[in-house]
Design a protein around this motif. Structure first.
Motif, short mmCIF file in Angstrom:
data_model
loop_
_atom_site.label_atom_id
_atom_site.label_comp_id
_atom_site.label_asym_id
_atom_site.label_seq_id
_atom_site.Cartn_x
_atom_site.Cartn_y
_atom_site.Cartn_z
N ASN A 6 -7.58 -14.12 -3.92
CA ASN A 6 -6.13 -13.12 -3.14
C ASN A 6 -6.78 -11.32 -3.46
N ARG A 26 -7.03 -8.35 -1.83
CA ARG A 26 -6.34 -6.89 -1.24
C ARG A 26 -6.30 -5.61 -1.01
N LEU A 36 -1.83 -19.29 -9.30
CA LEU A 36 -0.84 -18.99 -10.32
C LEU A 36 -0.45 -19.63 -11.35
N ILE A 66 -5.32 -1.81 -1.17
CA ILE A 66 -3.55 -0.63 -1.38
C ILE A 66 -4.45 0.51 -1.26
N ASN A 107 1.34 -19.23 -3.84
CA ASN A 107 0.41 -19.04 -4.62
C ASN A 107 0.12 -20.28 -5.62
N ILE A 134 -7.84 -4.68 -4.84
CA ILE A 134 -7.40 -5.52 -5.95
C ILE A 134 -7.63 -7.27 -5.71
N PRO A 138 0.95 -0.97 -0.10
CA PRO A 138 -0.12 0.04 -0.08
C PRO A 138 0.98 1.16 -0.38
N PRO A 139 0.43 2.12 -0.66
CA PRO A 139 1.17 3.58 -0.35
C PRO A 139 1.22 4.25 0.57
N LYS A 147 -6.64 -8.97 -13.57
CA LYS A 147 -6.67 -8.89 -12.15
C LYS A 147 -8.30 -7.76 -12.48
#
Lengths: 197, 458
Positions: B220, B222, B164, B224, B161, B213, A65-66, B187
Motif C-alpha cells: 500500500n 502511497r 488489514l 502524500i 483491503n 507512506i 494529498p494536501p 506504517k
C-alpha cells in the motif's frame, strides 16, 4: 415572539439533524474494529451456539494529498538564460569542510566584482555536499558552505540582503559519480541569480 | 495510547451515534444504558514442549463462493503468516507443506489428527463470508493437542483491503498470546524520487522528492505530497494522522505538516530561516527541529501550531537531527562541536548542560528507542560508508546491526522497539529496509527509484 420561538426551534432541529448527519458520516468513515469473542468452553469442537452480535466495520481512512502550494517562482525567462551561462564561479570545498580555500577566495573575488557591476542582481547561494556524509548532517554542512561564501562576499563589500542561502545537502549532486572527481564537483557553493530588479 | 488509531476512531464513532440516537428518541426506560456485557476473557496460550510453538495457517474457509471471497481467504492466511513470522514469537510452518491436508469446511470439521502429524502446536483457521459489499471474517486459534479454540475474533467491513484483517488478527493474537504489541498495523513513511518529476524554476536538471507512506511490510505505498519540489525527512505524529517533513516548496527548507486523512497542510515554521528534520514529542504537542534562524544550525522546539519556539542549544558548531526520549524530557541530537559529528543529549526545556554520548569517527541521525529499551540507534561511519549501530544509555555498550553491505543510514525504531527501518544502498539504489533489533531478518520495503530517510509510525 411567536416567530422568534419558531426560528429558535427550527434552529435546534437543524442542529440535531446536522449532528445526525455528522455522526453518520463519521460513523461510515471510521476504521477497523474488533470485537473480542470469548473462546468457547474447553471442549472439543465446541464452537456452536454463540449468537453473533452486529460486528462493526473494518475500513481504513483514505489518504488525501494536501493541496498543492503554488510555486513562488521568478517568471523572467531571461533569468534562466543568465543562469544557464552563469558568469559566477562556484566555490569548491575540501572534504567535510566549510572553509574557503585560496582558490575559493579567488573565485569569490571575481564573483564579487560581477555583483558590484550588476547592482540589481540578487543571488541565492546554494550549499552542496558530496555523498559521503549522512543525508541529515549534510543539510547543515551545505548550509555552512553557503554561509561561508556569503560571509566572504559581504567582507568584499556586497550587501548581505542581496545574498540568500539555501542548503541542499547531498540531494542534488552535480556529478552522480561515486569517485573523488565527482565528489570534488559536488562539494560546492553554487550561485543562482534569483532577481534582477 | 497511540497505536490503535483505528480502534480509537471507532470508539468516537460509537459514542457519536449513541448521542445522536439519544436526541432522536428518548430512551424507553429511565435506566441508564448498559454497556454490552463482555464475559471475562479466558486466556489460554499455546505452548510447545521445549521450544517455540509451531503454528500452521491454511487458507481461511470461504463461506461464499464468489471470486473475491475465494481470493480473500488466501490473502488473509498468507499475510497473517507473514505478520506472525515477522515477530518470531512462533515458528510458522511453511504453507506449502500442508496443502495435502483436507480443507475444513467449518470450525467443527477440523482434522486435528492430520495437524498433529504435522507437529503443529497451534492452528489458525478462519472463515470469510461476503454479503453484498460487506465481508465478515472470523478467526480462531486452536490448540491442536487439545483440539480446543483458545482465541476467537470476528471482524466486519469492506473487502477492499483484506490485508488489514490479517494485520488486525496478528496484532490481537500477539497481544493475547504473548502480551506483545505487534506492528502489523503500523506504517512507514519515507521520501522518494520514483516519480521522476523535475524541479521547476531551475536550470539544473534536478529530480523532485515526494513523501510516501506504506504499510510496515511495504504494501500500500502511497504518495502524500504533490508539491513537485524537494520533500525529505518525514516523521509520523504519535497519533498516526499527520506527517511533519522538510519541504523546499517555497525555495528554502522549512517544516510543513501534512494531515494525511484530511488533506490539509500546516506551515509550522512560517519560512523563518532554514529549518530541517522535524521530530514529534511523544505526546504530539510539540515538534523539535534544527534551524538557522539565529544564524547557525541549532535545535529548537515549537508547539504543534508553530507557537512558542524555544532554542535548546547555544554553540557555534552545527547542532542538528533531534530525537525525543520516550518520556519527552530529553532530546538527543548531532553536533560537530568536538570536530566530528557525534551524538549529544540535552534536556527538552533547554535547561542544564549538554552531555556527549558517542565517540565514533562520525555519528548522526540519532533515534531514541521506545520503552522498555533504553538505547539510541544512529548511523556510524565504519569505512567508506555508514552502518547502523545502537548505544545502550545505561551501560554505554555499542552494538552494530549492519556490516558494510552498501552504506546504511537513517535508522528509526518500530513502536515496540523490536525492529528498525533504515535506508541502504546494499541492492544498488537507495532503498528502505527493515531489520530486527538483533540485526537479523533484513527485509526490503521499496524497489522503485531512490527511497530514503524513513520513519516508523508510533
Amino acid at each position: 415572539m411567536h416567530t422568534r420561538r419558531r426560528v429558535a426551534r427550527s434552529a435546534a432541529l437543524t442542529a440535531v439533524v446536522l449532528m445526525m448527519v455528522v455522526g453518520l458520516a463519521c460513523g461510515r468513515k471510521k476504521p477497523p474494529v474488533e470485537r473480542p469473542i470469548p473462546p468457547p468452553p474447553p471442549a472439543p469442537a465446541a464452537t456452536a451456539g454463540r449468537p453473533p452480535g452486529p460486528p462493526e466495520p473494518v475500513a481504513e481512512p483514505t489518504v488525501v494529498p494536501p493541496e498543492p502550494v503554488k510555486e513562488e517562482g521568478i517568471s523572467a525567462s531571461n533569468l534562466d538564460e543568465l543562469n544557464k551561462n552563469s558568469p559566477f564561479k562556484a566555490v569548491f570545498f575540501e572534504y567535510d569542510s566549510a572553509e574557503i580555500t585560496t582558490t575559493g577566495q579567488a573565485a569569490l573575488y571575481e564573483d564579487a566584482a560581477i555583483l558590484k557591476k550588476n547592482p540589481k542582481w540578487n543571488i541565492t547561494i546554494e550549499g552542496h555536499c558530496d555523498e559521503r556524509g549522512t543525508a541529515e548532517y549534510n543539510l547543515a554542512l551545505g548550509e555552512r558552505r553557503a554561509v561561508a561564501a556569503r560571509t566572504y562576499l559581504v567582507s568584499l563589500g556586497i550587501p548581505a540582503d542581496r545574498l540568500r542561502t539555501v542548503s541542499y545537502g547531498k540531494e542534488f549532486p552535480f556529478d552522480p559519480g561515486h569517485e573523488e572527481s565527482a565528489w570534488a564537483k559536488n562539494r560546492r557553493a553554487h550561485f543562482v541569480v534569483t532577481a534582477m530588479k | 495510547m497511540t497505536r490503535l488509531l483505528p480502534i480509537s476512531g471507532i470508539v468516537t464513532a460509537a459514542l457519536m451515534l449513541v448521542t445522536v440516537g439519544a436526541e432522536q428518541q428518548p430512551p424507553p426506560t429511565q435506566q441508564p444504558p448498559q454497556p454490552p456485557q463482555q464475559p471475562k476473557e479466558i486466556v489460554t496460550t499455546i505452548t510447545a514442549e521445549g521450544g517455540v510453538p509451531r503454528i500452521a495457517i491454511p487458507d481461511f474457509i470461504a463461506l461464499s463462493t464468489d471470486a473475491e471471497t475465494v481470493s480473500v481467504v488466501k490473502t488473509i492466511a498468507q499475510v497473517l503468516w507473514n505478520d506472525l513470522d515477522f515477530e518470531r514469537e512462533f515458528a510458522l510452518i511453511p504453507r506449502d507443506t500442508y496443502s495435502t491436508i483436507p480443507a475444513a469446511t467449518s470450525f467443527n470439521e477440523i482434522p486435528f489428527d492430520r495437524w498433529r502429524e504435522l507437529n503443529a502446536d497451534g492452528l489458525i483457521i478462519g472463515t470469510v463470508q461476503k454479503t453484498g459489499n460487506v465481508v465478515r471474517v472470523e478467526a480462531r486459534l486452536f490448540d491442536v493437542k487439545r483440539a480446543t479454540s483458545v482465541f476467537g475474533r470476528e471482524y466486519n467491513g469492506s473487502a477492499a483491503n483484506p490485508r488489514l484483517y490479517a494485520h488486525t488478527i496478528s496484532d490481537e493474537l500477539h497481544q493475547q498470546q504473548r502480551g506483545l504489541r505487534g506492528v502489523a498495523r503500523t506504517k512507514l513513511t519515507f521520501d522518494s524520487d520514483r516519480d521522476g518529476d523535475r524541479v521547476q524554476g531551475t536550470v539544473e536538471n534536478r529530480g523532485v522528492k515526494e513523501i510516501y507512506i506504506s504499510d510496515y511490510d511495504g504494501e500500500n505505498q502511497r504518495r502524500i505530497t504533490i508539491s513537485r519540489s524537494l520533500n525529505i525527512t518525514p516523521t509520523w505524529s504519535p497519533d498516526g494522522r499527520s506527517i511533519a517533513y522538510t519541504s523546499y516548496r517555497k525555495g528554502t527548507p522549512n517544516i510543513f505538516i501534512s494531515n494525511i486523512f484530511q488533506g490539509t497542510l500546516d506551515d509550522l515554521t512560517k519560512s523563518v530561516g532554514e529549518d530541517w528534520l522535524p521530530t514529534w514529542s511523544p505526546d504530539g504537542t510539540r515538534v523539535a527541529f534544527s534551524s538557522t534562524r539565529d544564524g547557525n544550525p541549532e535545535i529548537y522546539v515549537a508547539n504543534r501550531d508553530g507557537s512558542h519556539v524555544i532554542r535548546l542549544t547555544q554553540h557555534p558548531g552545527v547542532d542538528t537531527t533531534p530525537t525525543w526520549s520516550p518520556s519527552g524530557t530529553q532530546i538527543a541530537f548531532t553536533s560537530d562541536r568536538s570536530g566530528t559529528p557525534q551524538i549529544y543529549v540535552v534536556s527538552a526545556d533547554g535547561l542544564g548542560g549538554v552531555r556527549r554520548i558517542t565517540s565514533e569517527s562520525y555519528a548522526d541521525r540519532p533515534t531514541w528507542s521506545p520503552l522498555p529499551y533504553n538505547e539510541i540507534a544512529f548511523a556510524s561511519r565504519t569505512g567508506p560508508g555508514f552502518d547502523i549501530k545502537t548505544i545502550d544509555l545505561a551501560s554505554g555498550q555499542i552494538r552494530q546491526l549492519t556490516f558494510g553491505e552498501g552504506t546504511n543510514e537513517s535508522p528509526a525504531y518500530a513502536p515496540n522497539g523490536r525492529h528498525l527501518v533504515f535506508s541502504s544502498t546494499r541492492s544498488g539504489k537507495w532503498q528502505i529496509f527493515t531489520l530486527s533489533r538483533d540485526g537479523k531478518n533484513v527485509r526490503p520495503v521499496t524497489k522503485a527509484g531512490n527511497n530514503q530517510q524513513p520513519d516508523w509510525s508510533k
